[in-house]
Design a protein around this motif. Structure first.
Motif, PDB file in Angstrom:
ATOM      1  N   ILE A 144       0.881  -1.170   0.000  1.00 37.93           N
ATOM      2  CA  ILE A 144       0.000   0.000   0.000  1.00 37.93           C
ATOM      3  C   ILE A 144       0.912   1.211   0.000  1.00 37.93           C
ATOM      4  CG2 ILE A 144      -1.806   1.263   1.236  1.00 37.93           C
ATOM      5  CD1 ILE A 144      -2.516  -1.420   2.611  1.00 37.93           C
ATOM      6  N   HIS A 145       0.753   2.105  -0.995  1.00 33.63           N
ATOM      7  CA  HIS A 145       1.671   3.245  -1.068  1.00 33.63           C
ATOM      8  C   HIS A 145       1.008   4.440  -1.738  1.00 33.63           C
ATOM      9  CE1 HIS A 145       2.942   2.813  -5.398  1.00 33.63           C
ATOM     10  NE2 HIS A 145       2.557   1.565  -5.200  1.00 33.63           N
ATOM     11  N   HIS A 146       1.790   5.503  -1.907  1.00 38.03           N
ATOM     12  CA  HIS A 146       1.295   6.812  -2.325  1.00 38.03           C
ATOM     13  C   HIS A 146       1.290   7.016  -3.828  1.00 38.03           C
ATOM     14  CE1 HIS A 146       5.588   6.936  -2.347  1.00 38.03           C
ATOM     15  NE2 HIS A 146       5.631   8.144  -2.868  1.00 38.03           N
ATOM     16  N   GLY A 147       1.909   6.140  -4.585  1.00 39.21           N
ATOM     17  CA  GLY A 147       1.898   6.260  -6.039  1.00 39.21           C
ATOM     18  C   GLY A 147       3.171   6.783  -6.649  1.00 39.21           C
ATOM     19  N   GLY A 148       4.189   7.068  -5.860  1.00 42.09           N
ATOM     20  CA  GLY A 148       5.458   7.515  -6.422  1.00 42.09           C
ATOM     21  C   GLY A 148       6.108   6.407  -7.228  1.00 42.09           C
ATOM     22  N   PHE A 149       6.808   6.786  -8.313  1.00 35.53           N
ATOM     23  CA  PHE A 149       7.356   5.764  -9.187  1.00 35.53           C
ATOM     24  C   PHE A 149       8.504   4.990  -8.553  1.00 35.53           C
ATOM     25  CE2 PHE A 149       5.149   7.682 -12.913  1.00 35.53           C
ATOM     26  CZ  PHE A 149       4.580   6.494 -13.370  1.00 35.53           C
ATOM     27  N   GLY A 150       9.244   5.589  -7.630  1.00 34.98           N
ATOM     28  CA  GLY A 150      10.294   4.846  -6.954  1.00 34.98           C
ATOM     29  C   GLY A 150       9.724   3.662  -6.192  1.00 34.98           C
ATOM     30  N   THR A 151       8.642   3.897  -5.463  1.00 33.40           N
ATOM     31  CA  THR A 151       7.970   2.822  -4.726  1.00 33.40           C
ATOM     32  C   THR A 151       7.290   1.862  -5.693  1.00 33.40           C
ATOM     33  OG1 THR A 151       7.568   4.392  -2.932  1.00 33.40           O
ATOM     34  CG2 THR A 151       6.324   2.344  -2.886  1.00 33.40           C
ATOM     35  N   PHE A 152       6.653   2.417  -6.717  1.00 31.47           N
ATOM     36  CA  PHE A 152       5.939   1.606  -7.704  1.00 31.47           C
ATOM     37  C   PHE A 152       6.859   0.557  -8.317  1.00 31.47           C
ATOM     38  CE2 PHE A 152       4.402   0.532 -11.872  1.00 31.47           C
ATOM     39  CZ  PHE A 152       3.024   0.474 -11.755  1.00 31.47           C
ATOM     40  N   PHE A 153       8.042   0.982  -8.769  1.00 32.67           N
ATOM     41  CA  PHE A 153       8.930   0.052  -9.456  1.00 32.67           C
ATOM     42  C   PHE A 153       9.700  -0.848  -8.502  1.00 32.67           C
ATOM     43  CE2 PHE A 153       8.390   3.188 -12.955  1.00 32.67           C
ATOM     44  CZ  PHE A 153       7.780   2.308 -13.837  1.00 32.67           C
ATOM     45  N   ARG A 208       7.169  -8.269  -8.696  1.00 32.51           N
ATOM     46  CA  ARG A 208       5.828  -8.715  -9.110  1.00 32.51           C
ATOM     47  C   ARG A 208       4.829  -8.678  -7.953  1.00 32.51           C
ATOM     48  NH1 ARG A 208       9.673 -12.233 -11.023  1.00 32.51           N
ATOM     49  NH2 ARG A 208       9.881 -12.526 -13.285  1.00 32.51           N
ATOM     50  N   VAL A 209       4.890  -7.615  -7.175  1.00 29.94           N
ATOM     51  CA  VAL A 209       4.012  -7.476  -6.011  1.00 29.94           C
ATOM     52  C   VAL A 209       2.780  -6.656  -6.387  1.00 29.94           C
ATOM     53  CG1 VAL A 209       3.826  -6.564  -3.657  1.00 29.94           C
ATOM     54  CG2 VAL A 209       5.955  -7.638  -4.417  1.00 29.94           C
ATOM     55  N   PRO A 210       1.559  -7.173  -6.191  1.00 28.53           N
ATOM     56  CA  PRO A 210       0.347  -6.375  -6.422  1.00 28.53           C
ATOM     57  C   PRO A 210       0.328  -5.139  -5.517  1.00 28.53           C
ATOM     58  CG  PRO A 210      -0.197  -8.706  -6.284  1.00 28.53           C
ATOM     59  CD  PRO A 210       1.242  -8.570  -5.848  1.00 28.53           C
ATOM     60  N   GLN A 211      -0.274  -4.059  -6.027  1.00 23.29           N
ATOM     61  CA  GLN A 211      -0.170  -2.775  -5.339  1.00 23.29           C
ATOM     62  C   GLN A 211      -1.531  -2.117  -5.111  1.00 23.29           C
ATOM     63  OE1 GLN A 211       2.954  -0.254  -7.046  1.00 23.29           O
ATOM     64  NE2 GLN A 211       3.623  -1.958  -8.337  1.00 23.29           N
ATOM     65  N   MET A 212      -1.624  -1.416  -3.994  1.00 25.26           N
ATOM     66  CA  MET A 212      -2.748  -0.519  -3.738  1.00 25.26           C
ATOM     67  C   MET A 212      -2.178   0.890  -3.603  1.00 25.26           C
ATOM     68  SD  MET A 212      -5.334  -0.120  -0.479  1.00 25.26           S
ATOM     69  CE  MET A 212      -5.845  -1.838  -0.531  1.00 25.26           C
ATOM     70  N   ILE A 213      -2.645   1.790  -4.440  1.00 25.24           N
ATOM     71  CA  ILE A 213      -2.188   3.176  -4.375  1.00 25.24           C
ATOM     72  C   ILE A 213      -3.270   4.015  -3.730  1.00 25.24           C
ATOM     73  CG2 ILE A 213      -1.541   5.208  -5.728  1.00 25.24           C
ATOM     74  CD1 ILE A 213      -0.299   3.362  -7.782  1.00 25.24           C
ATOM     75  N   VAL A 214      -2.906   4.706  -2.648  1.00 26.67           N
ATOM     76  CA  VAL A 214      -3.808   5.669  -2.012  1.00 26.67           C
ATOM     77  C   VAL A 214      -3.300   7.046  -2.446  1.00 26.67           C
ATOM     78  CG1 VAL A 214      -4.648   4.260  -0.124  1.00 26.67           C
ATOM     79  CG2 VAL A 214      -2.455   5.385   0.136  1.00 26.67           C
ATOM     80  N   MET A 215      -3.999   7.627  -3.385  1.00 24.80           N
ATOM     81  CA  MET A 215      -3.481   8.775  -4.124  1.00 24.80           C
ATOM     82  C   MET A 215      -3.371  10.025  -3.265  1.00 24.80           C
ATOM     83  SD  MET A 215      -5.482   8.337  -7.743  1.00 24.80           S
ATOM     84  CE  MET A 215      -4.802   9.906  -8.342  1.00 24.80           C
ATOM     85  N   GLU A 216      -2.404  10.857  -3.639  1.00 23.68           N
ATOM     86  CA  GLU A 216      -2.240  12.169  -3.050  1.00 23.68           C
ATOM     87  C   GLU A 216      -2.177  13.199  -4.170  1.00 23.68           C
ATOM     88  OE1 GLU A 216       1.404  11.902  -0.912  1.00 23.68           O
ATOM     89  OE2 GLU A 216       2.636  11.696  -2.697  1.00 23.68           O
ATOM     90  N   GLY A 234      -3.190  -3.940  -9.740  1.00 29.79           N
ATOM     91  CA  GLY A 234      -3.544  -3.408  -8.441  1.00 29.79           C
ATOM     92  C   GLY A 234      -4.763  -2.524  -8.506  1.00 29.79           C
ATOM     93  N   VAL A 235      -4.980  -1.793  -7.433  1.00 26.48           N
ATOM     94  CA  VAL A 235      -6.154  -0.918  -7.307  1.00 26.48           C
ATOM     95  C   VAL A 235      -5.706   0.451  -6.811  1.00 26.48           C
ATOM     96  CG1 VAL A 235      -7.727  -2.836  -6.867  1.00 26.48           C
ATOM     97  CG2 VAL A 235      -6.575  -1.715  -4.941  1.00 26.48           C
ATOM     98  N   ALA A 236      -6.552   1.437  -7.022  1.00 32.20           N
ATOM     99  CA  ALA A 236      -6.259   2.794  -6.559  1.00 32.20           C
ATOM    100  C   ALA A 236      -7.454   3.328  -5.783  1.00 32.20           C
ATOM    101  CB  ALA A 236      -5.960   3.706  -7.745  1.00 32.20           C
ATOM    102  N   LEU A 237      -7.155   4.046  -4.727  1.00 31.39           N
ATOM    103  CA  LEU A 237      -8.181   4.678  -3.907  1.00 31.39           C
ATOM    104  C   LEU A 237      -7.792   6.130  -3.677  1.00 31.39           C
ATOM    105  CD1 LEU A 237      -8.665   1.916  -1.165  1.00 31.39           C
ATOM    106  CD2 LEU A 237     -10.241   2.451  -3.029  1.00 31.39           C
ATOM    107  N   PRO A 238      -8.767   7.042  -3.601  1.00 31.08           N
ATOM    108  CA  PRO A 238      -8.420   8.435  -3.299  1.00 31.08           C
ATOM    109  C   PRO A 238      -7.923   8.573  -1.871  1.00 31.08           C
ATOM    110  CG  PRO A 238     -10.799   8.122  -3.306  1.00 31.08           C
ATOM    111  CD  PRO A 238     -10.205   6.841  -3.798  1.00 31.08           C
ATOM    112  N   GLY A 239      -6.841   9.335  -1.712  1.00 27.39           N
ATOM    113  CA  GLY A 239      -6.293   9.528  -0.379  1.00 27.39           C
ATOM    114  C   GLY A 239      -7.205  10.320   0.530  1.00 27.39           C
ATOM    115  N   GLU A 296     -10.377  -3.773  -0.480  1.00 26.08           N
ATOM    116  CA  GLU A 296      -9.480  -3.858  -1.634  1.00 26.08           C
ATOM    117  C   GLU A 296      -8.230  -4.679  -1.325  1.00 26.08           C
ATOM    118  OE1 GLU A 296     -10.225  -2.723  -4.768  1.00 26.08           O
ATOM    119  OE2 GLU A 296     -12.149  -2.472  -3.763  1.00 26.08           O
ATOM    120  N   LEU A 297      -7.755  -4.610  -0.096  1.00 22.62           N
ATOM    121  CA  LEU A 297      -6.584  -5.415   0.268  1.00 22.62           C
ATOM    122  C   LEU A 297      -6.930  -6.903   0.234  1.00 22.62           C
ATOM    123  CD1 LEU A 297      -3.671  -5.609   1.191  1.00 22.62           C
ATOM    124  CD2 LEU A 297      -4.443  -5.258   3.552  1.00 22.62           C
TER     125      LEU A 297
END
Length: 423
Positions: A321-330, A336-344, A362-367, A378-379
Protein backbone atom coordinates in the motif's frame (compact mmCIF):
# COMPACT_ATOMS: atom_id res chain seq x y z
CA UNK A 1 34.95 9.58 -20.06
CA UNK A 2 33.85 12.01 -17.38
CA UNK A 3 30.16 12.12 -16.45
CA UNK A 4 28.56 14.75 -14.24
CA UNK A 5 25.09 13.97 -12.86
CA UNK A 6 23.19 17.00 -11.52
CA UNK A 7 20.21 16.36 -9.24
CA UNK A 8 17.67 18.57 -7.50
CA UNK A 9 17.77 18.13 -3.70
CA UNK A 10 15.13 15.40 -3.46
CA UNK A 11 15.75 11.76 -2.63
CA UNK A 12 13.13 10.62 -5.16
CA UNK A 13 15.12 12.39 -7.89
CA UNK A 14 18.50 10.98 -6.84
CA UNK A 15 17.63 7.30 -6.43
CA UNK A 16 16.57 6.53 -10.05
CA UNK A 17 19.98 7.70 -11.31
CA UNK A 18 22.08 5.67 -8.86
CA UNK A 19 22.12 2.32 -10.77
CA UNK A 20 23.10 4.13 -13.97
CA UNK A 21 25.89 5.96 -12.10
CA UNK A 22 27.09 2.61 -10.74
CA UNK A 23 27.13 1.11 -14.24
CA UNK A 24 29.12 4.01 -15.67
CA UNK A 25 31.52 3.96 -12.75
CA UNK A 26 31.99 0.18 -12.98
CA UNK A 27 32.82 0.54 -16.68
CA UNK A 28 35.79 2.71 -15.72
CA UNK A 29 34.29 6.14 -16.26
CA UNK A 30 34.72 8.97 -13.78
CA UNK A 31 31.35 9.89 -12.27
CA UNK A 32 30.45 12.86 -10.08
CA UNK A 33 26.99 13.49 -8.64
CA UNK A 34 26.21 17.12 -7.81
CA UNK A 35 23.40 18.40 -5.62
CA UNK A 36 22.63 20.58 -2.64
CA UNK A 37 24.69 19.90 0.46
CA UNK A 38 21.71 18.19 2.12
CA UNK A 39 21.87 15.32 -0.40
CA UNK A 40 25.63 14.76 -0.22
CA UNK A 41 25.41 12.15 2.54
CA UNK A 42 22.94 10.05 0.54
CA UNK A 43 25.12 10.30 -2.58
CA UNK A 44 28.22 9.10 -0.76
CA UNK A 45 26.22 6.39 1.05
CA UNK A 46 25.43 4.99 -2.40
CA UNK A 47 29.15 4.65 -3.10
CA UNK A 48 29.31 7.63 -5.43
CA UNK A 49 31.47 10.75 -5.41
CA UNK A 50 29.48 13.80 -4.42
CA UNK A 51 29.88 17.43 -5.41
CA UNK A 52 28.22 19.62 -2.81
CA UNK A 53 26.74 22.74 -4.35
CA UNK A 54 25.97 24.43 -1.05
CA UNK A 55 22.58 25.84 -0.13
CA UNK A 56 20.67 28.92 -1.12
CA UNK A 57 21.68 31.94 0.91
CA UNK A 58 17.99 32.84 1.04
CA UNK A 59 14.80 30.81 0.51
CA UNK A 60 13.33 30.83 -3.01
CA UNK A 61 10.92 33.62 -3.75
CA UNK A 62 7.33 32.49 -3.18
CA UNK A 63 5.20 31.46 -6.12
CA UNK A 64 2.81 34.31 -6.79
CA UNK A 65 -0.77 34.13 -7.97
CA UNK A 66 0.26 36.32 -10.89
CA UNK A 67 2.82 33.74 -12.06
CA UNK A 68 0.32 30.90 -11.80
CA UNK A 69 -2.31 32.96 -13.62
CA UNK A 70 0.14 33.52 -16.48
CA UNK A 71 0.70 29.79 -16.81
CA UNK A 72 -2.98 29.03 -16.44
CA UNK A 73 -3.96 31.54 -19.12
CA UNK A 74 -1.20 30.50 -21.51
CA UNK A 75 -1.99 26.81 -21.13
CA UNK A 76 -5.73 27.34 -21.45
CA UNK A 77 -6.66 25.86 -18.09
CA UNK A 78 -10.20 26.10 -16.82
CA UNK A 79 -11.39 25.15 -13.36
CA UNK A 80 -12.55 21.55 -13.32
CA UNK A 81 -10.97 20.77 -16.69
CA UNK A 82 -8.94 17.70 -17.49
CA UNK A 83 -5.82 19.84 -17.17
CA UNK A 84 -6.13 20.18 -13.40
CA UNK A 85 -3.39 17.62 -12.75
CA UNK A 86 -1.09 19.25 -15.28
CA UNK A 87 -1.69 22.62 -13.64
CA UNK A 88 -0.70 21.23 -10.24
CA UNK A 89 2.37 19.70 -11.85
CA UNK A 90 3.20 23.07 -13.41
CA UNK A 91 3.11 24.71 -10.01
CA UNK A 92 5.01 22.12 -8.00
CA UNK A 93 7.36 20.58 -10.56
CA UNK A 94 8.15 23.44 -12.91
CA UNK A 95 7.70 26.80 -11.22
CA UNK A 96 8.78 25.73 -7.73
CA UNK A 97 11.75 23.74 -9.06
CA UNK A 98 12.97 26.48 -11.36
CA UNK A 99 12.69 29.19 -8.71
CA UNK A 100 15.02 27.23 -6.45
CA UNK A 101 17.77 28.29 -8.89
CA UNK A 102 16.73 31.95 -9.23
CA UNK A 103 19.13 34.56 -7.84
CA UNK A 104 18.28 35.94 -4.42
CA UNK A 105 17.55 39.60 -3.75
CA UNK A 106 21.27 40.39 -3.70
CA UNK A 107 21.85 38.64 -7.04
CA UNK A 108 23.53 35.58 -5.58
CA UNK A 109 22.83 32.00 -6.67
CA UNK A 110 25.24 29.59 -5.02
CA UNK A 111 23.70 26.42 -6.41
CA UNK A 112 23.83 27.47 -10.06
CA UNK A 113 27.18 29.23 -9.86
CA UNK A 114 28.89 26.31 -8.09
CA UNK A 115 27.59 23.73 -10.56
CA UNK A 116 28.62 25.74 -13.62
CA UNK A 117 32.02 26.53 -12.13
CA UNK A 118 32.63 22.86 -11.36
CA UNK A 119 31.67 21.85 -14.92
CA UNK A 120 33.97 24.47 -16.42
CA UNK A 121 36.87 23.27 -14.29
CA UNK A 122 36.28 19.50 -14.42
CA UNK A 123 35.31 19.41 -18.12
CA UNK A 124 32.91 16.45 -18.21
CA UNK A 125 32.12 14.77 -21.54
CA UNK A 126 28.49 14.18 -20.60
CA UNK A 127 26.18 15.99 -18.18
CA UNK A 128 23.12 14.00 -17.09
CA UNK A 129 20.65 16.26 -15.33
CA UNK A 130 17.40 16.15 -13.46
CA UNK A 131 14.76 18.26 -15.28
CA UNK A 132 14.00 19.87 -11.91
CA UNK A 133 17.62 21.12 -11.93
CA UNK A 134 17.47 23.52 -14.92
CA UNK A 135 21.03 24.72 -14.47
CA UNK A 136 22.20 21.25 -15.56
CA UNK A 137 21.91 21.97 -19.31
CA UNK A 138 23.61 25.32 -18.76
CA UNK A 139 26.57 23.54 -17.14
CA UNK A 140 26.74 21.19 -20.13
CA UNK A 141 26.76 24.05 -22.61
CA UNK A 142 29.35 25.99 -20.64
CA UNK A 143 31.85 23.13 -20.85
CA UNK A 144 30.90 21.76 -24.28
CA UNK A 145 29.58 18.46 -22.92
CA UNK A 146 26.74 16.37 -24.30
CA UNK A 147 23.52 17.16 -22.42
CA UNK A 148 21.04 14.49 -21.29
CA UNK A 149 17.91 14.74 -19.16
CA UNK A 150 17.31 11.88 -16.71
CA UNK A 151 13.62 11.38 -15.95
CA UNK A 152 12.29 10.15 -12.59
CA UNK A 153 8.60 10.23 -13.42
CA UNK A 154 6.12 11.63 -15.95
CA UNK A 155 7.50 14.25 -18.30
CA UNK A 156 5.37 17.17 -17.15
CA UNK A 157 8.09 19.45 -18.48
CA UNK A 158 7.65 18.14 -22.00
CA UNK A 159 3.86 18.15 -21.86
CA UNK A 160 3.75 21.76 -20.68
CA UNK A 161 6.15 22.85 -23.42
CA UNK A 162 4.24 20.99 -26.12
CA UNK A 163 0.96 22.54 -25.05
CA UNK A 164 2.47 26.02 -24.96
CA UNK A 165 3.85 25.58 -28.48
CA UNK A 166 0.47 24.37 -29.71
CA UNK A 167 -1.18 27.42 -28.17
CA UNK A 168 1.42 29.72 -29.75
CA UNK A 169 0.61 28.23 -33.15
CA UNK A 170 -3.13 28.64 -32.63
CA UNK A 171 -4.35 31.91 -34.27
CA UNK A 172 -7.21 32.04 -31.76
CA UNK A 173 -4.80 32.05 -28.83
CA UNK A 174 -3.18 35.18 -27.40
CA UNK A 175 -0.05 33.25 -26.41
CA UNK A 176 3.17 34.22 -28.19
CA UNK A 177 6.89 33.95 -27.65
CA UNK A 178 6.72 37.32 -25.89
CA UNK A 179 4.15 36.04 -23.38
CA UNK A 180 5.62 32.55 -22.90
CA UNK A 181 5.55 32.00 -19.10
CA UNK A 182 7.99 29.10 -19.28
CA UNK A 183 10.62 31.25 -20.98
CA UNK A 184 10.01 34.01 -18.42
CA UNK A 185 10.44 31.61 -15.48
CA UNK A 186 13.68 30.20 -16.85
CA UNK A 187 15.14 33.53 -17.95
CA UNK A 188 16.81 34.21 -14.57
CA UNK A 189 18.44 30.74 -14.70
CA UNK A 190 19.61 30.74 -18.33
CA UNK A 191 20.23 34.48 -18.56
CA UNK A 192 22.56 34.46 -15.58
CA UNK A 193 25.11 32.77 -17.83
CA UNK A 194 24.29 34.69 -20.99
CA UNK A 195 21.98 32.13 -22.60
CA UNK A 196 18.57 32.77 -24.10
CA UNK A 197 15.70 30.37 -23.51
CA UNK A 198 15.49 27.62 -26.13
CA UNK A 199 14.11 24.12 -26.46
CA UNK A 200 17.71 22.91 -26.85
CA UNK A 201 18.46 24.09 -23.33
CA UNK A 202 15.11 22.98 -21.95
CA UNK A 203 15.40 19.39 -23.19
CA UNK A 204 19.11 18.86 -23.82
CA UNK A 205 20.44 16.65 -26.60
CA UNK A 206 18.40 13.61 -25.52
CA UNK A 207 16.45 12.15 -22.61
CA UNK A 208 17.21 9.00 -20.64
CA UNK A 209 13.73 7.61 -19.96
CA UNK A 210 13.34 4.79 -17.40
CA UNK A 211 9.54 4.55 -17.65
CA UNK A 212 8.06 1.57 -19.52
CA UNK A 213 6.99 2.19 -23.11
CA UNK A 214 3.35 1.60 -22.14
CA UNK A 215 3.22 4.87 -20.19
CA UNK A 216 2.33 8.06 -22.13
CA UNK A 217 4.96 10.67 -22.86
CA UNK A 218 5.19 13.83 -25.00
CA UNK A 219 5.80 13.28 -28.68
CA UNK A 220 8.71 14.60 -30.69
CA UNK A 221 11.47 14.35 -28.07
CA UNK A 222 14.66 12.36 -28.63
CA UNK A 223 14.74 9.74 -25.89
CA UNK A 224 16.70 6.64 -24.96
CA UNK A 225 14.74 3.97 -23.04
CA UNK A 226 16.33 2.43 -19.97
CA UNK A 227 15.12 -0.18 -17.53
CA UNK A 228 14.22 1.22 -14.11
CA UNK A 229 16.39 -0.67 -11.61
CA UNK A 230 15.14 0.12 -8.10
CA UNK A 231 17.52 1.65 -5.59
CA UNK A 232 15.89 2.68 -2.33
CA UNK A 233 18.85 3.34 -0.07
CA UNK A 234 21.07 1.06 1.95
CA UNK A 235 20.83 -0.29 5.49
CA UNK A 236 21.75 -3.48 7.38
CA UNK A 237 19.19 -6.25 6.98
CA UNK A 238 17.27 -6.62 10.25
CA UNK A 239 17.25 -10.11 11.74
CA UNK A 240 13.47 -10.45 11.63
CA UNK A 241 13.48 -9.87 7.88
CA UNK A 242 15.68 -12.91 7.26
CA UNK A 243 12.86 -15.16 8.51
CA UNK A 244 10.07 -16.02 6.02
CA UNK A 245 6.70 -14.56 7.05
CA UNK A 246 4.20 -16.98 8.57
CA UNK A 247 1.27 -15.18 6.93
CA UNK A 248 0.89 -12.75 4.02
CA UNK A 249 3.16 -9.75 4.50
CA UNK A 250 1.89 -6.32 3.44
CA UNK A 251 4.10 -3.24 3.25
CA UNK A 252 2.84 0.29 3.92
CA UNK A 253 5.02 3.10 2.57
CA UNK A 254 4.12 6.69 1.78
CA UNK A 255 7.49 7.74 0.41
CA UNK A 256 10.59 9.40 1.83
CA UNK A 257 10.21 12.75 0.07
CA UNK A 258 6.62 13.11 1.26
CA UNK A 259 7.82 13.24 4.85
CA UNK A 260 9.42 16.61 4.21
CA UNK A 261 7.00 17.99 1.61
CA UNK A 262 3.88 17.24 3.65
CA UNK A 263 5.11 16.58 7.16
CA UNK A 264 2.68 15.70 9.93
CA UNK A 265 0.02 13.14 10.75
CA UNK A 266 -1.27 11.29 7.71
CA UNK A 267 -4.88 10.10 7.91
CA UNK A 268 -4.17 7.45 5.30
CA UNK A 269 -1.97 5.71 7.88
CA UNK A 270 -4.85 5.71 10.36
CA UNK A 271 -7.22 4.16 7.79
CA UNK A 272 -4.74 1.40 6.93
CA UNK A 273 -3.99 0.54 10.56
CA UNK A 274 -7.68 0.32 11.36
CA UNK A 275 -8.30 -1.85 8.30
CA UNK A 276 -5.58 -4.42 8.97
CA UNK A 277 -6.24 -4.76 12.70
CA UNK A 278 -8.62 -7.67 12.17
CA UNK A 279 -6.95 -9.27 9.15
CA UNK A 280 -4.74 -12.34 9.09
CA UNK A 281 -1.76 -10.45 7.69
CA UNK A 282 1.58 -9.11 8.87
CA UNK A 283 2.09 -5.42 8.09
CA UNK A 284 5.46 -3.69 7.81
CA UNK A 285 4.77 0.05 8.03
CA UNK A 286 7.68 2.28 7.01
CA UNK A 287 6.23 5.44 8.57
CA UNK A 288 7.65 7.78 11.16
CA UNK A 289 6.08 9.04 14.37
CA UNK A 290 4.90 12.28 12.74
CA UNK A 291 2.95 10.40 10.09
CA UNK A 292 1.55 8.07 12.72
CA UNK A 293 0.31 10.86 14.96
CA UNK A 294 0.21 11.08 18.72
CA UNK A 295 -1.52 8.37 20.78
CA UNK A 296 -2.22 6.28 17.70
CA UNK A 297 -2.93 2.65 18.66
CA UNK A 298 -0.85 0.24 16.60
CA UNK A 299 -2.38 -3.23 16.04
CA UNK A 300 -0.37 -6.25 17.17
CA UNK A 301 0.08 -7.43 13.58
CA UNK A 302 1.80 -4.19 12.53
CA UNK A 303 5.56 -3.71 12.72
CA UNK A 304 6.57 -0.03 12.66
CA UNK A 305 9.90 0.69 10.97
CA UNK A 306 10.99 4.30 10.60
CA UNK A 307 13.13 3.43 7.59
CA UNK A 308 13.75 0.25 5.65
CA UNK A 309 14.90 0.05 2.02
CA UNK A 310 11.98 -1.27 0.00
CA UNK A 311 14.34 -3.43 -2.02
CA UNK A 312 14.91 -5.45 1.16
CA UNK A 313 11.29 -5.99 2.17
CA UNK A 314 9.60 -6.34 -1.24
CA UNK A 315 10.82 -9.91 -1.98
CA UNK A 316 8.91 -11.11 1.11
CA UNK A 317 5.67 -9.20 0.44
CA UNK A 318 2.32 -10.30 -0.97
CA UNK A 319 1.06 -6.71 -1.43
CA UNK A 320 2.03 -3.10 -0.88
CA UNK A 321 0.00 0.00 0.00
CA UNK A 322 1.67 3.25 -1.07
CA UNK A 323 1.30 6.81 -2.32
CA UNK A 324 1.90 6.26 -6.04
CA UNK A 325 5.46 7.51 -6.42
CA UNK A 326 7.36 5.76 -9.19
CA UNK A 327 10.29 4.85 -6.95
CA UNK A 328 7.97 2.82 -4.73
CA UNK A 329 5.94 1.61 -7.70
CA UNK A 330 8.93 0.05 -9.46
CA UNK A 331 10.46 -1.33 -6.26
CA UNK A 332 7.27 -3.37 -5.96
CA UNK A 333 7.01 -4.11 -9.69
CA UNK A 334 10.53 -5.55 -9.73
CA UNK A 335 9.26 -8.33 -7.47
CA UNK A 336 5.83 -8.72 -9.11
CA UNK A 337 4.01 -7.48 -6.01
CA UNK A 338 0.35 -6.38 -6.42
CA UNK A 339 -0.17 -2.78 -5.34
CA UNK A 340 -2.75 -0.52 -3.74
CA UNK A 341 -2.19 3.18 -4.38
CA UNK A 342 -3.81 5.67 -2.01
CA UNK A 343 -3.48 8.77 -4.12
CA UNK A 344 -2.24 12.17 -3.05
CA UNK A 345 -2.42 15.52 -4.82
CA UNK A 346 1.32 15.75 -5.42
CA UNK A 347 3.57 13.22 -7.03
CA UNK A 348 3.17 10.85 -9.94
CA UNK A 349 0.09 9.05 -8.64
CA UNK A 350 -2.23 9.93 -11.53
CA UNK A 351 0.09 8.35 -14.09
CA UNK A 352 1.09 5.37 -11.96
CA UNK A 353 -2.51 4.53 -11.00
CA UNK A 354 -3.76 4.63 -14.58
CA UNK A 355 -0.96 2.32 -15.62
CA UNK A 356 -1.44 0.04 -12.61
CA UNK A 357 -5.15 -0.39 -13.26
CA UNK A 358 -4.74 -0.72 -17.03
CA UNK A 359 -2.37 -3.65 -16.49
CA UNK A 360 -4.57 -5.16 -13.77
CA UNK A 361 -1.69 -5.09 -11.29
CA UNK A 362 -3.54 -3.41 -8.44
CA UNK A 363 -6.15 -0.92 -7.31
CA UNK A 364 -6.26 2.79 -6.56
CA UNK A 365 -8.18 4.68 -3.91
CA UNK A 366 -8.42 8.43 -3.30
CA UNK A 367 -6.29 9.53 -0.38
CA UNK A 368 -8.80 12.14 0.76
CA UNK A 369 -11.55 10.60 2.87
CA UNK A 370 -9.95 7.16 2.77
CA UNK A 371 -11.79 4.71 5.05
CA UNK A 372 -10.76 1.50 6.75
CA UNK A 373 -13.59 -0.33 4.99
CA UNK A 374 -12.25 0.69 1.58
CA UNK A 375 -8.70 -0.38 2.44
CA UNK A 376 -9.77 -3.67 3.97
CA UNK A 377 -12.02 -4.64 1.08
CA UNK A 378 -9.48 -3.86 -1.63
CA UNK A 379 -6.58 -5.41 0.27
CA UNK A 380 -8.55 -8.66 0.61
CA UNK A 381 -8.99 -8.66 -3.17
CA UNK A 382 -5.28 -8.05 -3.79
CA UNK A 383 -4.37 -11.01 -1.61
CA UNK A 384 -6.97 -13.44 -2.90
CA UNK A 385 -7.63 -12.77 -6.60
CA UNK A 386 -5.02 -14.36 -8.95
CA UNK A 387 -5.64 -11.71 -11.64
CA UNK A 388 -3.56 -9.21 -9.66
CA UNK A 389 -0.56 -11.53 -9.72
CA UNK A 390 -0.92 -11.84 -13.49
CA UNK A 391 -1.14 -8.05 -13.78
CA UNK A 392 1.96 -7.60 -11.63
CA UNK A 393 3.79 -10.03 -13.92
CA UNK A 394 2.71 -7.95 -16.93
CA UNK A 395 4.14 -4.79 -15.36
CA UNK A 396 7.38 -6.64 -14.65
CA UNK A 397 7.57 -7.68 -18.30
CA UNK A 398 7.02 -4.08 -19.41
CA UNK A 399 9.66 -2.86 -17.00
CA UNK A 400 12.35 -5.35 -18.04
CA UNK A 401 11.90 -4.90 -21.80
CA UNK A 402 14.27 -1.90 -21.95
CA UNK A 403 18.09 -2.06 -21.68
CA UNK A 404 19.46 -2.21 -18.15
CA UNK A 405 21.96 0.37 -16.82
CA UNK A 406 24.92 -1.81 -17.81
CA UNK A 407 23.62 -2.05 -21.37
CA UNK A 408 23.23 1.73 -21.41
CA UNK A 409 26.95 2.38 -21.00
CA UNK A 410 28.00 1.87 -24.67
CA UNK A 411 24.88 3.73 -25.79
CA UNK A 412 25.78 6.75 -23.68
CA UNK A 413 29.40 6.55 -24.79
CA UNK A 414 28.30 6.84 -28.43
CA UNK A 415 25.82 9.62 -27.74
CA UNK A 416 28.30 11.60 -25.67
CA UNK A 417 30.76 11.48 -28.59
CA UNK A 418 28.00 12.46 -31.02
CA UNK A 419 26.71 15.49 -29.12
CA UNK A 420 29.80 16.78 -27.33
CA UNK A 421 30.84 20.11 -28.84
CA UNK A 422 34.26 20.23 -27.19
CA UNK A 423 37.15 18.48 -28.96
Amino acid sequence: MRILIAVAPLTAHLYPSVPLAWALQSAGHEVRVASNTGLVEQITAAGLTAVGLGERTAPPAPITDEELDRFSDALGFEAGSGFDQLFRATRYYLVAAYKRYHPDEEGRQELADTLVEFARNWQPDLVIWDPACPVGPVAARECGAASARMMWGPDYFGWVRRRLLARMNDPASAVSADTDPLAATLAPVFGRFGHDFSDDLLFGDFTVDPLPAQLPRPEGLRSVPMRWVPYTGAAPVPRWLSQPPSRPRVCLSLGVTGRTVSAGRDERVAAVLEAVAGMDVEVVATVNTDQLGEDRKVPDNVRLVDYLPLTQVMPTCSAIIHHGGFGTFFAAAAHRVPQMIVMEELGSALSSTRYLEARGAGVALPGDGLTAAQVGGELSRLLSEPSFQRGAAAVYADMTAAPGPGEMVPILERMAAQYRTRD
